[in-house]
Design a protein around this motif. Sequence first.
Motif, PDB file in Angstrom:
ATOM      1  N   ARG A   1      52.588  33.288   3.513  1.00  0.00           N
ATOM      2  CA  ARG A   1      52.185  34.235   2.477  1.00  0.00           C
ATOM      3  C   ARG A   1      51.923  35.588   3.118  1.00  0.00           C
ATOM      4  NH1 ARG A   1      48.679  30.343  -1.165  1.00  0.00           N
ATOM      5  NH2 ARG A   1      50.235  29.926  -2.773  1.00  0.00           N
TER       6      ARG A   1
ATOM      7  N   PHE B   1      54.924  30.661  -2.318  1.00  0.00           N
ATOM      8  CA  PHE B   1      54.831  31.042  -0.899  1.00  0.00           C
ATOM      9  C   PHE B   1      56.212  30.928  -0.285  1.00  0.00           C
ATOM     10  CE2 PHE B   1      53.417  26.573  -1.221  1.00  0.00           C
ATOM     11  CZ  PHE B   1      54.329  25.941  -0.409  1.00  0.00           C
TER      12      PHE B   1
ATOM     13  N   SER C   1      49.920  35.321  -4.019  1.00  0.00           N
ATOM     14  CA  SER C   1      50.188  33.920  -4.351  1.00  0.00           C
ATOM     15  C   SER C   1      50.958  33.767  -5.658  1.00  0.00           C
ATOM     16  CB  SER C   1      48.872  33.135  -4.428  1.00  0.00           C
ATOM     17  OG  SER C   1      48.010  33.709  -5.394  1.00  0.00           O
TER      18      SER C   1
END
Lengths: 193, 199
Positions: free
Chosen positions: A69, A100, A74
């Motif tokens: 990430r 991700f 997210s």
Amino acid sequence: MATGFPVKPLELVDVPWHNAVGGFRIADTTVVGAGTGWTFSSIPQTFKHLLLLWVASTTGTADDQVGLRINSVSTANYHHQQLQGLGTGASAGEGLLTTFGQVSFLPGSTGRTDAKYGSAGVVLFPGYSLAGSFPTWVSRSDFTKTASTGGSRAWLYGGALQSSAQAITTIQLFSGGGVNITPGSRATLYGLT
Amino acid sequence: MPTTFPVSSATFIDTAYLNAYGARLLGKADNISAAATSIVQIPQTYKHLMVAWKAKGTNVAAASDRIAMRLPSTSNIYVNQDVHGVGATTTAEEGGSATQPDFSGIVGLCAGASGTGANNFSVGQIWFPNYTDAGLTALYQHWLAISGGSWNSSTGAIHAGIYNGQYYTATPGGLASIQFQPYSGTTLANFSWRLYGMG
């Protein structure tokens, strides 16, 4: 006519001051307890590129994605393309609009013939501090579950976070399944000048 | 006997700045033609190692040959997996033998005797993450290699690939030596290398 970029002869880097133009270790962490991955935050914006080296395994039973990430984003805006070697089979695949990025897998304990088998990878983030582009990476990694035919894999990955153009200030490398990483696993982030 | 290169007597070790920064050139050699080339006495004071190499080829009676690596065991404790392209063909292999594991790690391809053009070389880069704990307390030693090059100017004589693997030695200790040799041939020609430590 191409623009020429003269480079210094190798011998010129063989002096102490070459440290100023080589690379710098930003952070290095070896897992000693329970944890599902690494977070490198407050990454200096003074380098040209970032290099992330890691070696890891999982305490879980199932094979587990190695997730990536950027800047703690997210939302489902990650995309990746992979090239895989598995035994005598070569294949390609992609992941779109995931939460991700994916850079590898870790071998779970089910079917793993030795607890010391794991995965390792190197991820390059060229031009990470350029705010006018999507954060993008290229990676290669391995995976071994057994020493038998079909027990290991080789991957080449490319991917990007396509939510908005931004410089990279935080990188998270973690178990996609939220499982603990094996103690002794290690990740090191370098800045390249 | 392989041609050996003790790192401690190589051209450069920047001891004044050891571990302070990122990459350090630990040793180098150019145009070595030998049955095997070994980098030995590798310092155990860095976090990761990287090798960059260039080779002309081997004397195997074929167009191309694999470049093999020993760390240093000659036992069958190397698990290989690669995926590479030559011409229009994509191939995946588990090293050079029919079954896993193999007696050496594979890190790339180079020209064989029948495929060598005068100026055709292959090049590659190999990462050895966490090499001072060669997989002994937690994980086995990994290598992550990439290789590309050509053996002549014909179709099907250029290659690119990734070559990864694990070395599951049961002997405690860090990775102290790396030996390169042809997989099938008897001489690895014009082999040049640079070893870097990542502090």
